[in-house]
Design an enzyme around this catalytic site. Sequence first.
Site, PDB file in Angstrom:
ATOM      1  N   ASP B 205       0.826  -1.228   0.000  1.00  0.00           N
ATOM      2  CA  ASP B 205       0.000   0.000   0.000  1.00  0.00           C
ATOM      3  C   ASP B 205       0.855   1.270   0.000  1.00  0.00           C
ATOM      4  O   ASP B 205       1.613   1.512   0.932  1.00  0.00           O
ATOM      5  CB  ASP B 205      -0.880  -0.062   1.259  1.00  0.00           C
ATOM      6  CG  ASP B 205      -1.738   1.179   1.480  1.00  0.00           C
ATOM      7  OD1 ASP B 205      -1.851   2.031   0.577  1.00  0.00           O
ATOM      8  OD2 ASP B 205      -2.326   1.271   2.591  1.00  0.00           O
ATOM      9  N   HIS B 377      -3.628   4.661   6.611  1.00  0.00           N
ATOM     10  CA  HIS B 377      -2.570   4.112   5.762  1.00  0.00           C
ATOM     11  C   HIS B 377      -1.196   4.365   6.363  1.00  0.00           C
ATOM     12  O   HIS B 377      -0.918   5.437   6.890  1.00  0.00           O
ATOM     13  CB  HIS B 377      -2.643   4.727   4.371  1.00  0.00           C
ATOM     14  CG  HIS B 377      -3.940   4.449   3.680  1.00  0.00           C
ATOM     15  ND1 HIS B 377      -4.156   3.323   2.924  1.00  0.00           N
ATOM     16  CD2 HIS B 377      -5.107   5.132   3.670  1.00  0.00           C
ATOM     17  CE1 HIS B 377      -5.398   3.343   2.453  1.00  0.00           C
ATOM     18  NE2 HIS B 377      -6.001   4.428   2.899  1.00  0.00           N
TER      19      HIS B 377
END
Lengths: 561, 561
Positions: B205, B377
Amino acid sequence: MSHPHPELGPPPPLPRDALRIVALGGLGEIGRNMTVLEYDGKLLVIDCGVLFPEEEQPGVDLILPDFEYLRGRLDDVEAIVLTHGHEDHIGGVPFLLRERNDIPLVGSRLTLAFLSAKLGEHRIKPELVQVAEGERHTFGSFDLEFFAVNHSIPDALAVGVRTPAGNLLHTGDFKMDQLPLDNRITDLGGFARFGSEGVDLLLSDSTNAEVPGFVTSERDISGVIDNVFAKAEKRVIVACFASHIHRVQQVLDAALAHGRKVAFVGRSMVRNMNIARELGYLKVPAGLLVDPRDLDELPSDEVVLVCTGSQGEPMAALSRMANRDHQIHIEPGDTVILASSLIPGNENSVNRVINGLTRWGAKVVHKGNALVHVSGHAPAGELLYVLNMVRPRNFMPIHGEWRHLRAHAQLAVLSGVPEDRVVIAEDGVVVDLHEGRARITGVVQAGYVYVDGTSVGDVTEAALKDRRILGEEGFISVVIVVESTTGKLIGEPQIHTRGAGIDSEAYDDVIPKIQETLERAAAEGVSDTAQLRQLVRRSIGRWVNESYRRRPMLVPVVVEV
Amino acid sequence: MSHPHPELGPPPPLPRDALRIVALGGLGEIGRNMTVLEYDGKLLVIDCGVLFPEEEQPGVDLILPDFEYLRGRLDDVEAIVLTHGHEDHIGGVPFLLRERNDIPLVGSRLTLAFLSAKLGEHRIKPELVQVAEGERHTFGSFDLEFFAVNHSIPDALAVGVRTPAGNLLHTGDFKMDQLPLDNRITDLGGFARFGSEGVDLLLSDSTNAEVPGFVTSERDISGVIDNVFAKAEKRVIVACFASHIHRVQQVLDAALAHGRKVAFVGRSMVRNMNIARELGYLKVPAGLLVDPRDLDELPSDEVVLVCTGSQGEPMAALSRMANRDHQIHIEPGDTVILASSLIPGNENSVNRVINGLTRWGAKVVHKGNALVHVSGHAPAGELLYVLNMVRPRNFMPIHGEWRHLRAHAQLAVLSGVPEDRVVIAEDGVVVDLHEGRARITGVVQAGYVYVDGTSVGDVTEAALKDRRILGEEGFISVVIVVESTTGKLIGEPQIHTRGAGIDSEAYDDVIPKIQETLERAAAEGVSDTAQLRQLVRRSIGRWVNESYRRRPMLVPVVVEV
């Protein structure tokens, strides 16, 4: 503190011993700053700027203040004072001068130079009155004193206004960098002196009222830019505002230090830097500048390009470089510096430019990853200094959206201005200073006036609403030709769609429905075109809703022959 | 590192001992994440999400990955693995299942519950395979192992894929909060173990790869929310994502501590919180929840509303409150908390909401002025931990725009992955892992597929281009009726404009020009409708350009009778 007054009506006549303040722009928005003062039947305008459109105003070039409030009274305008040379303060002047071209324009040397260049493009020869900090000038009953302020363009001024009805201080846009590159700091001492004399109403820049603390000095950026130059392997491309002379100066200094030549790219950048250089605001060492056309002859590590486009404007050089749509091709190893703020609303376009440049291998330096820009507006810590030095009897925050105006009002209350002396007004709200007290007394027309192409005001809210519908949903037009006396259909209905996402093969589904509707209408003796149009509209609207769940604009056209 | 390869063609046939990786979404954009793995003729899909449109895609509801690459091979799909329950990972599943509805859907308990609710709305009954961290499941030649990851929705998973061609680790979306509210941390130990076994390719990610350092713990937000509640004078209105169960839990806890009742407002919020409560992910103390309709009976300082709209979505409750277009009227003293991130692209609409709420007197708490949100994130510091624990032989950054993918690639190189083993791919770029080495071998179709209303794919790029023109400039349509054999004009041309900012009185200027053009054409024997259309177009286009300097869409219609 005042809250919005949806119930406001036209203001009462102004008492002879009162000063009226009406902002036609800049309150509830960032841009098109314009404030009108009135005393004894005479008017003074402070700034006359434009607002740049957002996605809510598609296709519009510029948004102007509505001059309606001034129409019929233009001969009473004593002067227009321009606090500095940014578009959101001077951009509306050419349009106002179309209505009376001999209004005296008052401003500092650089401000008037930028304004004259702009007016020259509009073929207007203005009446200019050059002023400087420390000077006093009288225009009718308005006795003006100018104060130096520090901002992201040189030669900015605040203006003190003395009238028999009271004293007002308008800060313009400012910040309080204590070590600016030109050593010209905001004249807080002057503010204090005017405050001791008695300031009845302070109008102060609210843009950064939500930001705590103090600005970083412009001087601190020089080191960062120098560092980026030191590490740059190939070309350095700097994008910044075409009016930010000090930022360009820093780039020139860094280029000189690192043995690079500089080329200016773009019309506004070239024009402004010529003006700044001629007037001595930009110092350019001999031999540093080169013509962009001669860049190919230099090794890439000896090149600096200075261009606009830091806001992701699609037609600017930088966006076109990011899209490989410019003669300058970005190569791996190039360094791009976005040396400017990110104006709210431009996030998407700037992000697209950063991604485009990154995709081609450029290293992109921007305010998100390096100190390559500081704001031109005073944050809360500095605003408190001004409030505390001026000690105004009344306070009105200007230059900001609601969130900024409220935050600034809160600071004023904390600094000791009584809550009922803090006036939060929107564009068009009338504030009267009477017997030492500022009060909201009414509201006047102050809507958006759109410039699109060559015309001012042709594009209305209704046209923009149509654009928004067309832009989201497209349209379906159905043309039918009917026999004028009977309303009987001649030939087949013709369907045209654009942007509706409907394939022309699908027309076969709906044409019989329209024909059937019209046959029934003819049988019932309906021949009025308005009624026929309505029938066609309903028929096509039902079909598109049921088949697609969409709502394109429906444009039925009935032609009688 | 690989740079963009505009010269790529279709990929070669896949060697039997190779693993092919094709992202149909999520590379070069934030959203519509979808990765297709292929080994020995069989396919495994990881995630199938949607992308939300920006201003460049006007009127579009959703953007899907292009499933063309899978068409004709749907029977080879062994399973779709859903890493977690966010729309950008599961939102495309109903559309893919329209093409084959019995593909096994693999995911954690909460992910499948959210997915089932969504599929129920589409009237699809899926094949579900529930999995959990620590488990191994085999689908054909794909041997999957699931790892717990911490994200802004509970029960998220990373997936390890063992194939005879090599091992792959796909992190899904994750961060590494070390003190999450549910104590379920990202299984870095599991990643390390899989790394020791040998990870040939890591897909990780990249969303926050540009952000230095580490996330703040979700736990730190609780104190801030508690503080806001303690100071709130009247109602508290919290806007957040309808999937952020932990954030809602924090709000419920604060409400309980401060003696307030909570009402959920909005369909998705109510639906998701019911699911989360039933499955035990949300703990709701008895008596805490009230129906929104019963709020009026409570004093305002005992009320909390939890709603969506934190991104400024115009139809959500919060925007409507800001516009005084909702039954809940904002009053001075109300406190609104925007407890979510600001997704890039939504800055304008969120700013409008903040200004609207502020205008009515609400205090607005948001991530710009208080720690009321942390990202879901992992930033750079955490990404390095993963790279160092996994020690992948090859690395491919996923989930990000170019700027994020490049930043993540840079981190991989710094952590020791050789530059030529770092593959930056865009959507549709084919990466083959063969003999221990990942290489770009081609490109397949992976464009945007637009959902608008009930249809998928009807709205094309051409239709969007038309919408952009219509939305900026409007249109002018000119209808002429001609005698079919002679091309002679019958009656007057009819002009209709919308959004062009042209007054109907101006039509009188141009109608004679069109008539004249057509008379000349008839005299010259021109009767072909295409030619007549072209003449009308030129005539109207020249007029609008000369008179207005605008370029509306021109729609000439010629009807023959």
